[in-house]
Design a protein around this motif. Structure first.
Motif, PDB file in Angstrom:
ATOM      1  N   ILE A 214      71.474  31.325 -57.261  1.00 49.17           N
ATOM      2  CA  ILE A 214      70.269  30.674 -56.739  1.00 49.17           C
ATOM      3  C   ILE A 214      70.587  29.996 -55.414  1.00 49.17           C
ATOM      4  O   ILE A 214      71.733  29.673 -55.107  1.00 49.17           O
ATOM      5  N   ASN A 215      69.575  29.783 -54.625  1.00 49.74           N
ATOM      6  CA  ASN A 215      69.703  29.025 -53.380  1.00 49.74           C
ATOM      7  C   ASN A 215      69.828  27.548 -53.757  1.00 49.74           C
ATOM      8  O   ASN A 215      68.865  26.914 -54.168  1.00 49.74           O
ATOM      9  N   ARG A 216      71.013  27.001 -53.646  1.00 51.77           N
ATOM     10  CA  ARG A 216      71.254  25.625 -54.099  1.00 51.77           C
ATOM     11  C   ARG A 216      70.426  24.603 -53.343  1.00 51.77           C
ATOM     12  O   ARG A 216      70.043  23.570 -53.899  1.00 51.77           O
ATOM     13  N   ASP A 217      70.147  24.877 -52.076  1.00 56.39           N
ATOM     14  CA  ASP A 217      69.392  23.905 -51.273  1.00 56.39           C
ATOM     15  C   ASP A 217      67.948  23.784 -51.733  1.00 56.39           C
ATOM     16  O   ASP A 217      67.274  22.798 -51.424  1.00 56.39           O
ATOM     17  N   VAL A 218      67.457  24.775 -52.460  1.00 55.84           N
ATOM     18  CA  VAL A 218      66.087  24.734 -52.961  1.00 55.84           C
ATOM     19  C   VAL A 218      66.042  24.243 -54.406  1.00 55.84           C
ATOM     20  O   VAL A 218      65.253  23.360 -54.751  1.00 55.84           O
ATOM     21  N   TYR A 219      66.911  24.790 -55.259  1.00 55.47           N
ATOM     22  CA  TYR A 219      66.814  24.518 -56.694  1.00 55.47           C
ATOM     23  C   TYR A 219      67.820  23.510 -57.237  1.00 55.47           C
ATOM     24  O   TYR A 219      67.553  22.853 -58.237  1.00 55.47           O
ATOM     25  N   ALA A 220      68.988  23.414 -56.632  1.00 57.94           N
ATOM     26  CA  ALA A 220      70.041  22.555 -57.200  1.00 57.94           C
ATOM     27  C   ALA A 220      70.003  21.163 -56.578  1.00 57.94           C
ATOM     28  O   ALA A 220      70.891  20.763 -55.832  1.00 57.94           O
TER      29      ALA A 220
END
Length: 520
Positions: A352-358
């Motif tokens: 996943i795109n960490r900057d969006v979801y994490a």
């Protein structure tokens, strides 16, 4: 020793006999909170927060891989994403149950106390009815995952000394939840003031009404296979009441812990850390290929590949250079798959795109405008309500795409991108109802990315998308698609009679037994 003990007991008896009527009062802690002086608003806020936290065991590690949003190469027993291979893990299978009934921060007990303390108090009417609606949020997820569960007698250990609650049938639970939604939502009254303790809508009664009826719509659609006439009746009531009309109506809780200072309190970080580490589950090839083949504009925000997974700066979000991981493989068997590149390790697959979801202050979605519009499109095709199925379908897809900006302000999908997608991927129409159901519910599946509990429930309810089951060694389903999770292992000991009654009624306590609304 015996003589000393006898003397102490005798002295104690004399002291007790010599006390007057103030003895009980003298032994009360003047600093202790009491039901009479404690505001149920605090309980309501806590219940909202705790019951919305990311449940990494059930939602992320089981149901997200079940619906093939995520995959992993870790072997059975040594990884977190158990649902990838349909294997049993005690902690993961019990996670939602234990989190729900945790007396301290499970949500259901706090909420039940808030409901009781606000009952028959006109000044707390809106809070009381919001809490009743929220109770359905908690229990519909629980019963959808396990089937028959404690409901009418749940959380009565203190109030009624009932430590062995009966398991209500899922049918009874659903009927009661729908009635509660109807009554509680109708009784919300803007003239009685908002509820400042509400961390979702800030006490906005109009939005709560839309939420209540949208949740009613979801529950009604669940009954489509088992009781279509009942489903139709409740869908009509929900639509008449008024459901979500824009993405601004979305129901989600945003965690207030950007720095991570309160992780042990909120306990929402487990979800975030599970998907932001060096070796988390990867994006399943099933959803990746579905979206990439359709040039879905969401994909560039949803996924990323990191040349060095330990460094966020090595991120590449271009879908053209990425790939999803096929489900059901381990580090040895994956080498036989055409997707494997022998010159690289498992991080060749996208995460996943960490900057969006994490994000520790990210949202936890419950129900969205996009989902509601897609359910309405299906209801129109079934002939349950009137409307334009194509328009509703387009609204649903657009709403799901717009929803990404709720996770991060950078994830904005423009109207032009949405229109281009809908033009390239048009609605199949209503002439072939089954194809329409498939298209609508496959988009629903995509819209529920990172909301595994809902995605899993709707896949079982609708049958779409048609996922290829995994047949990994020692799996729990004999290679068939899983229909539920197992009850906690201590239930046959702590609540044997009621557990046994539920199993006798529902079926063997395993992953293959279907819940009531999941009729074959």
């Amino acid at each position: 020793m015996k003589k000393t003990l006898s003397v102490l007991l005798a002295v104690g008896a004399i002291l007790v006999s010599g006390c007057d009527g103030d003895f009980e009062q003298l032994n009360k802690d003047p600093n202790a909170a009491t039901a009479e002086g404690f505001s149920p608003a605090y309980l309501f806020t806590s219940a909202q927060l705790f019951s919305s936290r990311g449940d990494d065991g059930a939602s992320l590690h089981y149901t997200e891989p079940f619906v093939q949003h995520f995959a992993t190469l870790s072997d059975a027993g040594t990884f977190d994403f158990f649902g990838d291979k349909y294997v049993y893990n005690k902690g993961g299978s019990e996670s939602l149950w234990k989190n729900t009934f945790n007396a301290v921060n499970g949500g259901s007990k706090l909420l039940e106390d808030a409901i009781q303390l606000s009952k028959d108090k006109p000044e707390l009417s809106n809070l009381h009815n919001m809490a009743r609606i929220w109770k359905t949020v908690i229990y519909h997820r629980l019963t959808d995952l396990y089937g028959d569960v404690p409901y009418s007698e749940a959380n009565q250990g203190f109030s009624a000394q009932n430590y062995k609650p009966k398991y209500d049938t899922q049918k009874d639970i659903y009927y009661h939840m729908l009635s509660e939604l109807e009554d509680a939502t109708a009784k919300l009254d803007a003239s009685k003031g908002g509820v400042t303790a509400d961390i979702v809508y800030g006490g906005d009664v109009a939005k709560w009404k839309k939420f209540g009826y949208s949740l009613m719509l979801r529950l009604a659609m669940r009954l489509q296979k088992v009781e279509p006439a009942t489903a139709e009746a409740w869908v009509k009531r929900a639509v008449a009441g008024g459901v979500f009309t824009s993405v601004d109506d979305n129901m989600y809780v945003r965690f207030p812990d950007k720095t991570g200072a309160n992780q042990s309190l909120v306990n929402g970080e487990s979800w975030t850390l599970s998907v932001s580490g060096v070796s988390p589950g990867k994006i399943s090839a099933t959803i990746f290929n579905f979206m990439k083949s359709r040039n879905d504009p969401r994909l560039k925000y949803m996924v990323a590949v990191y040349s060095d997974p330990s460094k966020a700066s090595t991120k590449n979000t271009d879908p053209a250079v990425q790939k999803g991981m096929p489900n059901g493989f381990n580090l040895v068997t994956i080498k036989s798959d055409a997707s494997w590149d022998n010159t690289k390790d498992q991080h060749q697959y996208s995460g996943i795109n960490r900057d969006v979801y994490a994000k520790l202050d990210g949202p936890r979605m419950c129900i969205t405008y996009g989902e509601v519009q897609l359910m309405l499109a299906e209801a129109v095709i079934r002939g349950w309500i009137s409307g334009d199925a194509e328009a509703l379908y387009k609204n649903g897809v657009a709403g799901a795409m717009k929803n990404l900006a709720k996770y991060d302000a950078s994830a904005v999908i423009t109207d032009a991108e949405i229109n281009a997608y809908l033009t390239a991927n048009p609605f199949v129409g209503v002439a072939d109802k089954e194809k329409a159901y498939e298209q609508i519910n496959t988009q629903y599946w995509a819209a529920c990315f990172m909301n595994g509990l809902e995605a899993y429930a709707n896949v079982r309810r609708s049958g779409y998308p048609k996922l290829t089951p995994i047949n990994y060694p020692s799996n729990e389903t004999d290679g068939t698609y899983p229909r539920r999770l197992r009850y906690p292992e201590d239930e046959p000991v702590l609540n044997a009679a009621n557990y046994n009654a539920a199993v006798a009624r529902q079926g063997t306590d395993n992953f293959k037994t279907r819940v009531w609304w999941d009729k074959q």
